[in-house]
Design a protein around this motif. Structure first.
Motif, mmCIF file in Angstrom:
data_model
loop_
_atom_site.group_PDB
_atom_site.id
_atom_site.type_symbol
_atom_site.label_atom_id
_atom_site.label_comp_id
_atom_site.label_asym_id
_atom_site.label_seq_id
_atom_site.Cartn_x
_atom_site.Cartn_y
_atom_site.Cartn_z
ATOM 1 N N VAL A 22 -1.848 -4.893 -9.638
ATOM 2 C CA VAL A 22 -2.343 -4.977 -10.980
ATOM 3 C C VAL A 22 -1.253 -3.998 -12.021
ATOM 4 O O VAL A 22 -1.252 -3.625 -12.773
ATOM 5 C CB VAL A 22 -3.670 -3.803 -10.730
ATOM 6 C CG1 VAL A 22 -3.872 -3.211 -11.889
ATOM 7 C CG2 VAL A 22 -5.191 -4.886 -10.076
ATOM 8 N N VAL A 49 -7.226 -7.689 -11.790
ATOM 9 C CA VAL A 49 -7.198 -7.100 -13.167
ATOM 10 C C VAL A 49 -8.657 -6.326 -13.268
ATOM 11 O O VAL A 49 -8.753 -5.629 -14.301
ATOM 12 C CB VAL A 49 -6.283 -7.639 -14.104
ATOM 13 C CG1 VAL A 49 -6.174 -7.158 -15.286
ATOM 14 C CG2 VAL A 49 -5.215 -7.823 -13.491
ATOM 15 N N TYR A 52 -10.524 -3.746 -11.716
ATOM 16 C CA TYR A 52 -9.692 -2.557 -12.363
ATOM 17 C C TYR A 52 -10.478 -2.351 -13.507
ATOM 18 O O TYR A 52 -10.394 -0.925 -13.808
ATOM 19 C CB TYR A 52 -8.296 -3.065 -11.992
ATOM 20 C CG TYR A 52 -7.783 -1.498 -12.979
ATOM 21 C CD1 TYR A 52 -7.669 -0.233 -12.331
ATOM 22 C CD2 TYR A 52 -7.003 -1.755 -14.223
ATOM 23 C CE1 TYR A 52 -7.313 1.044 -13.015
ATOM 24 C CE2 TYR A 52 -6.312 -0.681 -14.969
ATOM 25 C CZ TYR A 52 -6.522 0.890 -14.090
ATOM 26 O OH TYR A 52 -5.705 1.931 -14.906
#
Length: 88
Positions: A22, A49, A52
């Motif tokens: 990430v 991703v 996140y």
């Protein structure tokens, strides 16, 4: 170089690999290059991703896969011992 099978890695190593991937994506490294360097599929990288972006660094961590040991049993511990005794 041989790829490391992620299923055999400890959870801490998996989480570190996801964090590194990430960070690379946030720094602007391409999806293809990041997936190759972190030895993960592009699908897994995209999911990391997304996690996140949805919840920050805490949402990125994965838990140990599978059911907890000892759950889903139909026999009690005493019944299991009796069956094992009869088998022996």
């Amino acid at each position: 170089m041989d790829k490391i099978d992620s299923r055999t890695l400890p959870v801490a190593a998996l989480n570190e690999r996801r964090r590194r991937a990430v960070k690379m994506r946030l720094d602007g490294v391409s999806l293809k290059d990041t997936a190759a360097q972190c030895e993960m599929s592009r699908t897994t990288l995209i999911a990391a991703v997304k996690a996140y972006r949805a919840g920050g660094w805490k949402a990125l961590d994965v838990e140990r896969p599978g059911r907890p040991q000892g759950t889903g049993r139909t026999l009690t511990a005493e019944q299991e011992r009796e069956v094992q005794r009869l088998i022996r």
